[in-house]
Design a protein around this motif. Structure first.
Motif, short mmCIF file in Angstrom:
data_model
loop_
_atom_site.label_atom_id
_atom_site.label_comp_id
_atom_site.label_asym_id
_atom_site.label_seq_id
_atom_site.Cartn_x
_atom_site.Cartn_y
_atom_site.Cartn_z
N ILE A 352 0.87 -1.18 0.00
CA ILE A 352 0.00 0.00 0.00
C ILE A 352 0.90 1.23 0.00
O ILE A 352 2.09 1.14 0.33
CB ILE A 352 -0.95 0.03 1.22
CG1 ILE A 352 -0.13 0.21 2.52
CG2 ILE A 352 -1.84 -1.20 1.27
CD1 ILE A 352 -0.97 0.47 3.73
N PHE A 353 0.34 2.36 -0.40
CA PHE A 353 1.10 3.61 -0.34
C PHE A 353 0.59 4.42 0.84
O PHE A 353 -0.62 4.60 1.01
CB PHE A 353 0.95 4.41 -1.64
CG PHE A 353 1.86 5.60 -1.69
CD1 PHE A 353 3.21 5.45 -1.92
CD2 PHE A 353 1.36 6.89 -1.49
CE1 PHE A 353 4.06 6.56 -1.97
CE2 PHE A 353 2.19 7.99 -1.52
CZ PHE A 353 3.56 7.82 -1.78
N GLU A 354 1.52 4.92 1.64
CA GLU A 354 1.15 5.67 2.85
C GLU A 354 1.96 6.95 2.95
O GLU A 354 3.17 6.96 2.71
CB GLU A 354 1.37 4.82 4.10
CG GLU A 354 1.01 5.53 5.39
CD GLU A 354 1.20 4.66 6.63
OE1 GLU A 354 0.85 5.12 7.74
OE2 GLU A 354 1.72 3.53 6.47
N VAL A 355 1.26 8.02 3.30
CA VAL A 355 1.89 9.30 3.58
C VAL A 355 1.58 9.65 5.03
O VAL A 355 0.42 9.62 5.45
CB VAL A 355 1.35 10.42 2.66
CG1 VAL A 355 1.99 11.76 3.03
CG2 VAL A 355 1.63 10.10 1.21
N ASP A 356 2.64 9.96 5.78
CA ASP A 356 2.45 10.31 7.18
C ASP A 356 3.12 11.66 7.42
O ASP A 356 4.34 11.80 7.24
CB ASP A 356 3.06 9.23 8.08
CG ASP A 356 2.61 9.39 9.52
OD1 ASP A 356 1.47 9.01 9.83
OD2 ASP A 356 3.41 9.91 10.34
N LEU A 357 2.32 12.63 7.82
CA LEU A 357 2.81 14.01 8.00
C LEU A 357 2.46 14.50 9.41
O LEU A 357 1.31 14.42 9.83
CB LEU A 357 2.18 14.94 6.95
CG LEU A 357 2.44 16.44 7.12
CD1 LEU A 357 3.92 16.78 7.00
CD2 LEU A 357 1.62 17.23 6.08
N LYS A 358 3.47 15.01 10.10
CA LYS A 358 3.26 15.63 11.41
C LYS A 358 3.80 17.06 11.36
O LYS A 358 4.93 17.29 10.94
CB LYS A 358 4.00 14.84 12.50
CG LYS A 358 3.43 13.45 12.74
CD LYS A 358 4.18 12.71 13.84
CE LYS A 358 3.60 11.33 14.08
NZ LYS A 358 4.34 10.57 15.12
N ILE A 359 2.96 18.00 11.80
CA ILE A 359 3.32 19.41 11.77
C ILE A 359 3.16 19.98 13.18
O ILE A 359 2.11 19.83 13.81
CB ILE A 359 2.42 20.21 10.79
CG1 ILE A 359 2.56 19.66 9.38
CG2 ILE A 359 2.80 21.69 10.83
CD1 ILE A 359 1.61 20.32 8.39
N LYS A 360 4.22 20.65 13.65
CA LYS A 360 4.14 21.36 14.93
C LYS A 360 3.83 22.83 14.67
O LYS A 360 4.55 23.50 13.93
CB LYS A 360 5.46 21.22 15.70
CG LYS A 360 5.68 19.85 16.30
CD LYS A 360 6.90 19.83 17.19
CE LYS A 360 7.07 18.46 17.85
NZ LYS A 360 8.25 18.43 18.75
N LEU A 361 2.74 23.30 15.26
CA LEU A 361 2.32 24.68 15.07
C LEU A 361 2.77 25.54 16.24
O LEU A 361 2.95 25.07 17.36
CB LEU A 361 0.79 24.74 14.93
CG LEU A 361 0.20 23.87 13.82
CD1 LEU A 361 -1.30 23.92 13.87
CD2 LEU A 361 0.70 24.32 12.46
N ALA A 362 2.92 26.81 15.97
CA ALA A 362 3.35 27.74 17.03
C ALA A 362 2.23 27.95 18.03
O ALA A 362 1.06 27.90 17.69
CB ALA A 362 3.76 29.07 16.40
#
Length: 362
Positions: A352-362
């Motif tokens: 399978i194709f997987e995209v995992d994104l984590k963003i830290k906001l101010a």
């Protein structure tokens, strides 16, 4: 539109005033330098007079050198070569003229006489003169040199910041066109076909209106509320559900946000990943396929995940580059601009194709 280099001067008057102040401060430094050089306990009239003449000579040559540098940057090599050949004899003539005038007014000063005797018998192209010229010019103008270096560094940094902001704006404009015209046409065709026989068509029209409003109007803002971004993604997925047979294509979207601590985010930052899931997964096969999207906000962190099935013929030989392409490279560049070191982006392409994104906001 080209970005003009940043300048600390807001007007020509401000630039001129700043230069005058810097020149006065440099003169005070140069007078102190000559006072020490001539071993004077007090600042005499002849020292002030000699210093003024010498300083005018040095400053003229300093700005001449700055002009030569500008010609070099403009790639006017012939003029640069001509001025470099003339700068030493010009300085030699100016130095002798300053010394001669000083001797006329202070004929009994032995130190000025020594300067005249030395330089009048020295060729302007000799190694000794070149070294003395470079040394005296450097020490006399070191405050100007340091100030100019600091200003140049600051202005270059601000120019780079402006370029980055402009690049960011261009990325926004590019993101606004990420929804393909073919996709819009197919969606409108679906609505048209269902208007007479399907009551939910009215809801679809409303969703499309919201989607287009976000994509082409609201996304021009630097940041949007997370709820607005989620509504946009949900409308997009609703149209995908309408286009595909639910018995063959499974589409899931789960999200959790903290309504008491709602954050803002760069618009259209997730849509490329979802489009990619349909392009390389659902739209590349006629067999059973699926897409799973989740978006979770935990305090100041957003965790976004997209998984999609891959066609059987691709599952064993798929690599990330094949299913990512230029689109995902552009998203990564935009993430670098928006969040720098405050994000983590990982891809996986095993069955399978997987995209995992984590963003830290101010």
């Amino acid at each position: 539109m080209a970005i003009q280099p940043y300048s600390i001067y807001k007007s020509k008057t401000q630039r001129m005033s700043s230069h005058i102040v810097m020149l006065l401060l440099t003169y005070l430094y140069y007078m102190l330098f000559n006072k020490i050089y001539f071993n004077e306990k007090h600042i005499s009239n002849y020292l002030i007079f000699f210093t003024i003449l010498q300083y005018l000579r040095i400053i003229f040559l300093f700005y001449l050198c700055c002009f030569i540098i500008q010609l070099f940057k403009a790639q006017k090599g012939i003029w640069v070569a001509i001025l470099l050949l003339l700068v030493l004899p010009l300085d030699w003539v100016l130095l002798l003229s300053v010394t001669k005038v000083s001797m006329y007014f202070h004929w009994n000063n032995p130190q000025i006489q020594e300067i005249w005797d030395f330089y009048s018998h020295t060729s302007p192209y000799s190694i000794v003169y070149v070294l003395l010229y470079l040394s005296s010019t450097f020490w006399a103008t070191i405050p100007l040199i340091l100030i100019k270096i600091v200003i140049e560094i600051y202005q270059n940094a601000q120019t780079q910041k402006l370029l980055q902001e402009r690049n960011n704006e261009l990325q926004f404009e590019k993101a606004q066109s990420n929804i393909p015209s073919e996709w819009l046409r197919k969606s409108l065709d679906e609505i048209h076909a269902n208007l007479k026989e399907n009551p939910p068509a009215q809801k679809a029209v409303e969703q499309l209106s919201q989607l287009l409003n976000f994509a082409f109007v609201k996304s021009r803002e630097k940041n949007v509320l997370l709820t607005d971004e989620i509504l946009f993604l949900n409308n997009f997925l609703e149209f995908e559900r309408m286009r595909h047979n639910p018995e063959k294509v499974s589409i899931q979207f789960e999200y959790t946000i903290d309504t008491n601590n709602e954050k803002s985010i760069a618009p259209l930052i997730f849509i490329n990943f979802i489009e990619n899931a349909f392009k390389h997964g659902v739209n590349s096969t006629t067999s059973q396929s699926w897409v799973k999207v989740s978006l979770i906000q935990q305090e100041n962190e957003i965790h976004f995940n997209v998984k999609n099935s891959l066609p059987n013929k691709k599952a064993e030989q798929t690599n990330i580059k094949d299913v990512g392409g230029v689109g995902l490279d552009n998203v990564r560049k935009r993430l670098d601009l928006e969040y720098a070191n405050n994000y983590q982006l990982n891809f996986s392409a095993e069955n399978i194709f997987e995209v995992d994104l984590k963003i830290k906001l101010a």
